[in-house]
Design an enzyme around this catalytic site. Structure first.
Site, PDB file in Angstrom:
ATOM      1  N   PRO A  11     -45.820  61.674 -50.023  1.00  0.00           N
ATOM      2  CA  PRO A  11     -44.851  60.642 -49.647  1.00  0.00           C
ATOM      3  C   PRO A  11     -45.413  59.224 -49.622  1.00  0.00           C
ATOM      4  O   PRO A  11     -46.558  59.005 -49.226  1.00  0.00           O
ATOM      5  CB  PRO A  11     -44.400  61.070 -48.250  1.00  0.00           C
ATOM      6  CG  PRO A  11     -45.410  62.047 -47.778  1.00  0.00           C
ATOM      7  CD  PRO A  11     -45.967  62.701 -48.996  1.00  0.00           C
ATOM      8  N   ASN A  12     -44.567  58.326 -50.054  1.00  0.00           N
ATOM      9  CA  ASN A  12     -44.812  56.874 -50.064  1.00  0.00           C
ATOM     10  C   ASN A  12     -45.819  56.422 -51.119  1.00  0.00           C
ATOM     11  O   ASN A  12     -46.033  55.213 -51.277  1.00  0.00           O
ATOM     12  CB  ASN A  12     -45.249  56.367 -48.677  1.00  0.00           C
ATOM     13  CG  ASN A  12     -44.187  56.617 -47.628  1.00  0.00           C
ATOM     14  OD1 ASN A  12     -43.032  56.279 -47.852  1.00  0.00           O
ATOM     15  ND2 ASN A  12     -44.547  57.234 -46.507  1.00  0.00           N
ATOM     16  N   ARG A  19     -47.464  48.701 -51.407  1.00  0.00           N
ATOM     17  CA  ARG A  19     -47.602  49.253 -50.064  1.00  0.00           C
ATOM     18  C   ARG A  19     -48.994  48.952 -49.510  1.00  0.00           C
ATOM     19  O   ARG A  19     -49.989  49.437 -50.061  1.00  0.00           O
ATOM     20  CB  ARG A  19     -47.409  50.769 -50.144  1.00  0.00           C
ATOM     21  CG  ARG A  19     -47.724  51.508 -48.876  1.00  0.00           C
ATOM     22  CD  ARG A  19     -47.798  53.007 -49.128  1.00  0.00           C
ATOM     23  NE  ARG A  19     -48.032  53.683 -47.872  1.00  0.00           N
ATOM     24  CZ  ARG A  19     -48.586  54.857 -47.740  1.00  0.00           C
ATOM     25  NH1 ARG A  19     -48.970  55.534 -48.813  1.00  0.00           N
ATOM     26  NH2 ARG A  19     -48.763  55.383 -46.557  1.00  0.00           N
ATOM     27  N   TYR A  24     -54.521  50.313 -49.744  1.00  0.00           N
ATOM     28  CA  TYR A  24     -54.321  51.259 -50.849  1.00  0.00           C
ATOM     29  C   TYR A  24     -54.503  50.652 -52.246  1.00  0.00           C
ATOM     30  O   TYR A  24     -54.401  51.373 -53.231  1.00  0.00           O
ATOM     31  CB  TYR A  24     -52.937  51.910 -50.723  1.00  0.00           C
ATOM     32  CG  TYR A  24     -52.769  52.673 -49.431  1.00  0.00           C
ATOM     33  CD1 TYR A  24     -53.606  53.747 -49.130  1.00  0.00           C
ATOM     34  CD2 TYR A  24     -51.805  52.306 -48.496  1.00  0.00           C
ATOM     35  CE1 TYR A  24     -53.473  54.446 -47.939  1.00  0.00           C
ATOM     36  CE2 TYR A  24     -51.666  52.998 -47.297  1.00  0.00           C
ATOM     37  CZ  TYR A  24     -52.502  54.065 -47.030  1.00  0.00           C
ATOM     38  OH  TYR A  24     -52.367  54.744 -45.849  1.00  0.00           O
ATOM     39  N   ASN A  73     -53.111  64.468 -53.317  1.00  0.00           N
ATOM     40  CA  ASN A  73     -53.153  63.505 -52.219  1.00  0.00           C
ATOM     41  C   ASN A  73     -51.892  63.770 -51.388  1.00  0.00           C
ATOM     42  O   ASN A  73     -50.805  63.298 -51.744  1.00  0.00           O
ATOM     43  CB  ASN A  73     -53.164  62.067 -52.745  1.00  0.00           C
ATOM     44  CG  ASN A  73     -53.257  61.068 -51.595  1.00  0.00           C
ATOM     45  OD1 ASN A  73     -53.115  61.432 -50.432  1.00  0.00           O
ATOM     46  ND2 ASN A  73     -53.484  59.803 -51.921  1.00  0.00           N
ATOM     47  N   ALA A  76     -49.275  61.347 -45.861  1.00  0.00           N
ATOM     48  CA  ALA A  76     -49.122  61.606 -44.422  1.00  0.00           C
ATOM     49  C   ALA A  76     -49.023  63.099 -44.100  1.00  0.00           C
ATOM     50  O   ALA A  76     -49.364  63.529 -42.986  1.00  0.00           O
ATOM     51  CB  ALA A  76     -47.902  60.864 -43.886  1.00  0.00           C
ATOM     52  N   GLU A  97     -58.782  67.805 -52.680  1.00  0.00           N
ATOM     53  CA  GLU A  97     -58.007  66.875 -51.844  1.00  0.00           C
ATOM     54  C   GLU A  97     -58.497  65.453 -52.099  1.00  0.00           C
ATOM     55  O   GLU A  97     -59.706  65.215 -52.171  1.00  0.00           O
ATOM     56  CB  GLU A  97     -58.223  67.254 -50.368  1.00  0.00           C
ATOM     57  CG  GLU A  97     -57.514  66.342 -49.386  1.00  0.00           C
ATOM     58  CD  GLU A  97     -57.893  66.664 -47.937  1.00  0.00           C
ATOM     59  OE1 GLU A  97     -58.714  67.576 -47.688  1.00  0.00           O
ATOM     60  OE2 GLU A  97     -57.369  65.968 -47.044  1.00  0.00           O
ATOM     61  N   HIS A  99     -57.937  61.148 -51.174  1.00  0.00           N
ATOM     62  CA  HIS A  99     -57.333  60.026 -50.433  1.00  0.00           C
ATOM     63  C   HIS A  99     -57.883  58.732 -50.984  1.00  0.00           C
ATOM     64  O   HIS A  99     -59.086  58.619 -51.267  1.00  0.00           O
ATOM     65  CB  HIS A  99     -57.653  60.119 -48.944  1.00  0.00           C
ATOM     66  CG  HIS A  99     -57.137  61.380 -48.333  1.00  0.00           C
ATOM     67  ND1 HIS A  99     -55.817  61.574 -48.045  1.00  0.00           N
ATOM     68  CD2 HIS A  99     -57.768  62.538 -48.015  1.00  0.00           C
ATOM     69  CE1 HIS A  99     -55.647  62.794 -47.566  1.00  0.00           C
ATOM     70  NE2 HIS A  99     -56.813  63.410 -47.540  1.00  0.00           N
ATOM     71  N   ARG A 106     -60.366  55.494 -40.109  1.00  0.00           N
ATOM     72  CA  ARG A 106     -59.123  54.830 -39.723  1.00  0.00           C
ATOM     73  C   ARG A 106     -58.648  55.309 -38.347  1.00  0.00           C
ATOM     74  O   ARG A 106     -59.449  55.696 -37.517  1.00  0.00           O
ATOM     75  CB  ARG A 106     -58.084  55.045 -40.826  1.00  0.00           C
ATOM     76  CG  ARG A 106     -58.536  54.450 -42.167  1.00  0.00           C
ATOM     77  CD  ARG A 106     -57.494  54.615 -43.244  1.00  0.00           C
ATOM     78  NE  ARG A 106     -56.254  53.926 -42.895  1.00  0.00           N
ATOM     79  CZ  ARG A 106     -55.095  54.122 -43.522  1.00  0.00           C
ATOM     80  NH1 ARG A 106     -55.029  54.971 -44.533  1.00  0.00           N
ATOM     81  NH2 ARG A 106     -54.012  53.484 -43.134  1.00  0.00           N
TER      82      ARG A 106
HETATM   83  C1  DQA Z   1     -53.632  58.555 -47.711  1.00  0.00           C
HETATM   84  C2  DQA Z   1     -54.077  58.502 -46.247  1.00  0.00           C
HETATM   85  C3  DQA Z   1     -52.973  59.020 -45.331  1.00  0.00           C
HETATM   86  O1  DQA Z   1     -53.402  58.962 -43.986  1.00  0.00           O
HETATM   87  C4  DQA Z   1     -51.729  58.180 -45.487  1.00  0.00           C
HETATM   88  O2  DQA Z   1     -50.688  58.708 -44.698  1.00  0.00           O
HETATM   89  C5  DQA Z   1     -51.307  58.018 -46.890  1.00  0.00           C
HETATM   90  C6  DQA Z   1     -52.308  57.839 -47.930  1.00  0.00           C
HETATM   91  C7  DQA Z   1     -54.668  57.915 -48.650  1.00  0.00           C
HETATM   92  O3  DQA Z   1     -54.555  58.129 -49.852  1.00  0.00           O
HETATM   93  O4  DQA Z   1     -55.555  57.171 -48.201  1.00  0.00           O
HETATM   94  O5  DQA Z   1     -50.116  57.938 -47.178  1.00  0.00           O
HETATM   95  O6  DQA Z   1     -53.512  59.922 -48.085  1.00  0.00           O
END
Ligand code: DQA
Length: 151
Positions: A11-12, A19, A24, A73, A76, A97, A99, A106
């Site tokens: 998501p997002n 964003r 990011y 990825n 959240a 995985e 990120h 964080r």
């Molecule tokens: C994320 C880190 C997560 O905590 C966050 O909710 C994201 C992006 C990252 O790529 O750093 O949406 O997965």
């Protein structure tokens, strides 16, 4: 024939580029996906990329894929989704995985990943390069698996 891998964005992440660019980065998801495909091709892989804001859709994609490895990825959902963890645990394929940010640097709530326990490994904190490093890791891992099979 090149091996298929699936890259899932949670998501997002469709908002990448606009964003929180300080966290990011400024590159859009479309551009990241293009680079993922190009780097995968160079490594002898064929990458299918997928983004969804819906937990159920992500689970369907994971459990229905015929790819040999998944890079994900979970965004959240990393910190909340037992359902995505269970889907990744249910499949045979290895999982990497990813990120963009270093989740261990964080807020407290981001330091716990429900996904890491079912992943071969995690790459976190290198911005968009986290994805490209994951593609390299995928190539290494799949070669290793192939070598074992042919022994
Ligand atoms: C994320 C880190 C997560 O905590 C966050 O909710 C994201 C992006 C990252 O790529 O750093 O949406 O997965």
């Amino acid at each position: 024939m090149s091996k298929k891998i699936l890259v899932v964005h949670g998501p997002n992440l469709h908002l990448l580029g606009q964003r929180e660019p300080n966290i990011y980065g400024k590159t859009t998801l479309e551009d990241i996906n293009k680079k993922i495909s190009a780097k995968a091709k160079k490594a002898g892989l064929d990458a299918d990329t997928y983004q969804s804001n819906q937990e159920g859709q992500i689970i369907d994609k994971i459990t229905q894929t015929n790819s040999e490895l998944i890079i994900i990825n979970p965004a959240a959902y990393t910190h909340t989704s037992i359902a995505i963890r269970d889907a990744l645990a249910a499949i045979e394929q290895p999982v990497i995985e990813v990120h963009l940010s270093n989740i261990y640097k964080r807020e407290e709530f981001r330091k716990k990943s429900l996904i890491s326990g079912v992943a071969t490994g995690t790459i976190s904190g290198f911005g968009e390069n986290s994805y490209y490093l994951a593609v390299q890791a995928a190539a290494v891992l799949l070669n290793k698996i192939n070598e074992k099979k042919n022994k």
